[in-house]
Write a protein that holds these residues in place. Sequence first.
Motif, PDB file in Angstrom:
ATOM      1  N   SER A   1       2.135  13.165 -10.741  1.00  0.00           N
ATOM      2  CA  SER A   1       2.922  14.403 -10.671  1.00  0.00           C
ATOM      3  C   SER A   1       3.756  14.601 -11.932  1.00  0.00           C
ATOM      4  CB  SER A   1       3.845  14.383  -9.455  1.00  0.00           C
ATOM      5  OG  SER A   1       3.116  14.374  -8.259  1.00  0.00           O
ATOM      6  N   GLU A   2       4.352  13.530 -12.420  1.00  0.00           N
ATOM      7  CA  GLU A   2       5.203  13.620 -13.600  1.00  0.00           C
ATOM      8  C   GLU A   2       4.402  14.022 -14.830  1.00  0.00           C
ATOM      9  OE1 GLU A   2       8.451  13.367 -16.221  1.00  0.00           O
ATOM     10  OE2 GLU A   2       8.341  13.551 -14.039  1.00  0.00           O
TER      11      GLU A   2
ATOM     12  N   LEU B   1       1.391  15.535 -14.987  1.00  0.00           N
ATOM     13  CA  LEU B   1       0.759  16.845 -14.848  1.00  0.00           C
ATOM     14  C   LEU B   1       1.755  17.970 -14.589  1.00  0.00           C
ATOM     15  CD1 LEU B   1      -2.379  15.981 -12.679  1.00  0.00           C
ATOM     16  CD2 LEU B   1      -2.123  15.938 -15.154  1.00  0.00           C
ATOM     17  N   LYS B   2       3.005  17.600 -14.257  1.00  0.00           N
ATOM     18  CA  LYS B   2       4.023  18.595 -13.893  1.00  0.00           C
ATOM     19  C   LYS B   2       3.563  19.422 -12.689  1.00  0.00           C
ATOM     20  CE  LYS B   2       6.330  17.148 -17.393  1.00  0.00           C
ATOM     21  NZ  LYS B   2       7.393  16.142 -17.165  1.00  0.00           N
ATOM     22  N   LYS B   3       2.937  18.711 -11.744  1.00  0.00           N
ATOM     23  CA  LYS B   3       2.484  19.341 -10.504  1.00  0.00           C
ATOM     24  C   LYS B   3       3.102  18.584  -9.327  1.00  0.00           C
ATOM     25  CE  LYS B   3      -0.658  21.971 -12.617  1.00  0.00           C
ATOM     26  NZ  LYS B   3      -0.546  23.451 -12.716  1.00  0.00           N
ATOM     27  N   ASN B   4       3.442  19.306  -8.249  1.00  0.00           N
ATOM     28  CA  ASN B   4       4.040  18.627  -7.106  1.00  0.00           C
ATOM     29  C   ASN B   4       2.962  17.978  -6.228  1.00  0.00           C
ATOM     30  OD1 ASN B   4       2.946  20.649  -5.426  1.00  0.00           O
ATOM     31  ND2 ASN B   4       4.818  21.880  -5.555  1.00  0.00           N
ATOM     32  N   LYS B   5       3.428  17.198  -5.253  1.00  0.00           N
ATOM     33  CA  LYS B   5       2.510  16.454  -4.399  1.00  0.00           C
ATOM     34  C   LYS B   5       1.586  17.386  -3.626  1.00  0.00           C
ATOM     35  CE  LYS B   5       2.423  12.869  -0.827  1.00  0.00           C
ATOM     36  NZ  LYS B   5       3.246  11.974   0.036  1.00  0.00           N
ATOM     37  N   THR B   6       2.096  18.533  -3.196  1.00  0.00           N
ATOM     38  CA  THR B   6       1.283  19.485  -2.443  1.00  0.00           C
ATOM     39  C   THR B   6       0.079  19.938  -3.265  1.00  0.00           C
ATOM     40  OG1 THR B   6       3.233  20.269  -1.241  1.00  0.00           O
ATOM     41  CG2 THR B   6       1.300  21.703  -1.246  1.00  0.00           C
ATOM     42  N   PHE B   7       0.312  20.184  -4.553  1.00  0.00           N
ATOM     43  CA  PHE B   7      -0.789  20.592  -5.431  1.00  0.00           C
ATOM     44  C   PHE B   7      -1.828  19.478  -5.541  1.00  0.00           C
ATOM     45  CE2 PHE B   7      -3.012  20.963  -9.443  1.00  0.00           C
ATOM     46  CZ  PHE B   7      -3.282  22.317  -9.549  1.00  0.00           C
ATOM     47  N   LEU B   8      -1.363  18.241  -5.697  1.00  0.00           N
ATOM     48  CA  LEU B   8      -2.288  17.113  -5.839  1.00  0.00           C
ATOM     49  C   LEU B   8      -3.157  16.954  -4.602  1.00  0.00           C
ATOM     50  CD1 LEU B   8       0.000  14.411  -7.510  1.00  0.00           C
ATOM     51  CD2 LEU B   8      -1.303  16.241  -8.575  1.00  0.00           C
TER      52      LEU B   8
ATOM     53  N   ILE C   1      11.009   3.865 -16.492  1.00  0.00           N
ATOM     54  CA  ILE C   1       9.927   4.436 -17.293  1.00  0.00           C
ATOM     55  C   ILE C   1      10.041   5.960 -17.335  1.00  0.00           C
ATOM     56  CG2 ILE C   1       7.420   4.706 -17.510  1.00  0.00           C
ATOM     57  CD1 ILE C   1       7.171   2.003 -15.994  1.00  0.00           C
ATOM     58  N   LEU C   2      10.276   6.558 -16.160  1.00  0.00           N
ATOM     59  CA  LEU C   2      10.376   8.012 -16.070  1.00  0.00           C
ATOM     60  C   LEU C   2      11.771   8.518 -16.419  1.00  0.00           C
ATOM     61  CD1 LEU C   2       8.359   8.675 -12.780  1.00  0.00           C
ATOM     62  CD2 LEU C   2       7.520   8.579 -15.137  1.00  0.00           C
ATOM     63  N   GLY C   3      12.757   7.612 -16.368  1.00  0.00           N
ATOM     64  CA  GLY C   3      14.134   7.996 -16.691  1.00  0.00           C
ATOM     65  C   GLY C   3      14.822   8.776 -15.599  1.00  0.00           C
ATOM     66  N   LYS C   4      14.282   8.702 -14.382  1.00  0.00           N
ATOM     67  CA  LYS C   4      14.892   9.457 -13.293  1.00  0.00           C
ATOM     68  C   LYS C   4      14.467   8.885 -11.951  1.00  0.00           C
ATOM     69  CE  LYS C   4      11.194  12.925 -13.282  1.00  0.00           C
ATOM     70  NZ  LYS C   4      10.882  14.355 -13.448  1.00  0.00           N
TER      71      LYS C   4
ATOM     72  N   ARG D   1       0.809  -1.212   0.000  1.00  0.00           N
ATOM     73  CA  ARG D   1       0.000   0.000   0.000  1.00  0.00           C
ATOM     74  C   ARG D   1       0.850   1.273   0.000  1.00  0.00           C
ATOM     75  NH1 ARG D   1      -5.338  -0.820   1.692  1.00  0.00           N
ATOM     76  NH2 ARG D   1      -5.413   1.250   2.629  1.00  0.00           N
ATOM     77  N   GLU D   2       1.906   1.279   0.800  1.00  0.00           N
ATOM     78  CA  GLU D   2       2.726   2.491   0.911  1.00  0.00           C
ATOM     79  C   GLU D   2       3.479   2.770  -0.380  1.00  0.00           C
ATOM     80  OE1 GLU D   2       6.225   4.448   3.722  1.00  0.00           O
ATOM     81  OE2 GLU D   2       5.430   2.466   4.200  1.00  0.00           O
ATOM     82  N   VAL D   3       4.151   1.756  -0.925  1.00  0.00           N
ATOM     83  CA  VAL D   3       4.904   1.941  -2.166  1.00  0.00           C
ATOM     84  C   VAL D   3       3.961   2.311  -3.306  1.00  0.00           C
ATOM     85  CG1 VAL D   3       6.357   0.805  -3.898  1.00  0.00           C
ATOM     86  CG2 VAL D   3       6.767   0.402  -1.457  1.00  0.00           C
ATOM     87  N   SER D   4       2.787   1.682  -3.341  1.00  0.00           N
ATOM     88  CA  SER D   4       1.804   1.990  -4.386  1.00  0.00           C
ATOM     89  C   SER D   4       1.371   3.447  -4.312  1.00  0.00           C
ATOM     90  CB  SER D   4       0.588   1.076  -4.247  1.00  0.00           C
ATOM     91  OG  SER D   4       0.953  -0.275  -4.418  1.00  0.00           O
ATOM     92  N   SER D   5       1.193   3.951  -3.103  1.00  0.00           N
ATOM     93  CA  SER D   5       0.808   5.350  -2.923  1.00  0.00           C
ATOM     94  C   SER D   5       1.894   6.284  -3.427  1.00  0.00           C
ATOM     95  CB  SER D   5       0.531   5.624  -1.439  1.00  0.00           C
ATOM     96  OG  SER D   5       0.257   6.994  -1.227  1.00  0.00           O
ATOM     97  N   ILE D   6       3.138   5.977  -3.085  1.00  0.00           N
ATOM     98  CA  ILE D   6       4.267   6.813  -3.508  1.00  0.00           C
ATOM     99  C   ILE D   6       4.382   6.816  -5.030  1.00  0.00           C
ATOM    100  CG2 ILE D   6       6.784   7.009  -3.487  1.00  0.00           C
ATOM    101  CD1 ILE D   6       6.668   5.856  -0.604  1.00  0.00           C
ATOM    102  N   GLU D   7       4.288   5.637  -5.633  1.00  0.00           N
ATOM    103  CA  GLU D   7       4.450   5.543  -7.087  1.00  0.00           C
ATOM    104  C   GLU D   7       3.278   6.213  -7.810  1.00  0.00           C
ATOM    105  OE1 GLU D   7       5.563   1.860  -8.807  1.00  0.00           O
ATOM    106  OE2 GLU D   7       7.397   1.699  -7.612  1.00  0.00           O
ATOM    107  N   ALA D   8       2.068   6.099  -7.266  1.00  0.00           N
ATOM    108  CA  ALA D   8       0.914   6.760  -7.880  1.00  0.00           C
ATOM    109  C   ALA D   8       1.123   8.269  -7.907  1.00  0.00           C
ATOM    110  CB  ALA D   8      -0.358   6.404  -7.127  1.00  0.00           C
ATOM    111  N   TYR D   9       1.623   8.824  -6.803  1.00  0.00           N
ATOM    112  CA  TYR D   9       1.898  10.259  -6.767  1.00  0.00           C
ATOM    113  C   TYR D   9       2.993  10.631  -7.766  1.00  0.00           C
ATOM    114  CZ  TYR D   9      -1.016  11.662  -2.813  1.00  0.00           C
ATOM    115  OH  TYR D   9      -2.084  11.973  -2.008  1.00  0.00           O
ATOM    116  N   PHE D  10       4.040   9.805  -7.866  1.00  0.00           N
ATOM    117  CA  PHE D  10       5.115  10.078  -8.814  1.00  0.00           C
ATOM    118  C   PHE D  10       4.575  10.143 -10.236  1.00  0.00           C
ATOM    119  CE2 PHE D  10       8.742   8.309  -6.016  1.00  0.00           C
ATOM    120  CZ  PHE D  10       9.131   9.589  -5.655  1.00  0.00           C
ATOM    121  N   ILE D  11       3.745   9.169 -10.597  1.00  0.00           N
ATOM    122  CA  ILE D  11       3.237   9.091 -11.963  1.00  0.00           C
ATOM    123  C   ILE D  11       2.344  10.280 -12.293  1.00  0.00           C
ATOM    124  CG2 ILE D  11       1.741   7.769 -13.516  1.00  0.00           C
ATOM    125  CD1 ILE D  11       2.781   5.222 -12.054  1.00  0.00           C
TER     126      ILE D  11
END
Length: 288
Positions: A33-34, A36-43, A75-78, A21-31
């Motif tokens: 955010s990438e 939309l070019k928006k940071n986690k705070t915006f989401l 996938i994201l290259g970073k 659950r935790e890793v899935s949450s982190i990766e969902a935010y990464f995807i």
Amino acid sequence: MQIGTVYKESWQKLNEFLQDREVSSIEAYFIVSEVLKKNKTFLLTYPEYEITDGEYARIQEILAERISGRPLAHILGKREFWSLNLKVNEHTLIPRPDTETLVEQALLCAQKFNPDIKLRILDLGTGTGAVALALKSELPDAVVDAVDYSEEALKVAEYNSQNLNLPINLINSDWFAKIKARHQYHIIVSNPPYIAENDPHLNQGDVRFEPRTALVAPMQGLYDILNIIRHSCDYLANNGYLLLEHGYQQAGDVKLLMNYGGFTQVETVKDLGYNDRVTLGCFNYKDK
């Protein structure tokens, strides 16, 4: 479709695949955010924000690739490490949070030297340059040399060094082979290959996509660690420190090897998951 809904859908798909659950949450935010070019705070602040059909389609493409097993970093290259945004590809290890323990301990060792000394640091097996660049970011006046056997990995490290404006010296070498000057380094750090050749984890998760030469070592994963311990004594300055990342079950063996190698103040430090991760020691060659 709203961001909040897209995030929840992405998290559910990832959790079905990752079963974490935790890793899935982190990766969902990464995807999200990438794309939309928006940071986690915006989401988090604007879950009602509407995304375009094109953005939603791109998120689904990335999710499909991830669920096929491909590492998100590829996938994201970073990948972010020590708050540094690093380029990553199939020629390098993917920097992981556990390795930040190596950086933290090296910085603590750096504090033990006279502040007037110009520190010289060697990173063996630098890969993306993650550890070397993290140390350079915290110790801007230090001379940081970074070694890797892979020319392709060094190209990635060079890109990261230039992109972050953190100058380090990159050396194409098989460990110490092309390091000429003796007793010059105050700190030597390494995250060497330490996985045993028959470890079943090599067929699981992201490591399936990473270079085996950066992961696997003979002697139950201890071959390169032993090699580094044996030769680092010739390159450390007096009372210099060697710090090694290793597997969570290897601490006893690594401590034993360092003690046999003449190191003092040998200790093992746990990572964020409370697993034994880094063993370090001090070497006084003048007393040998």
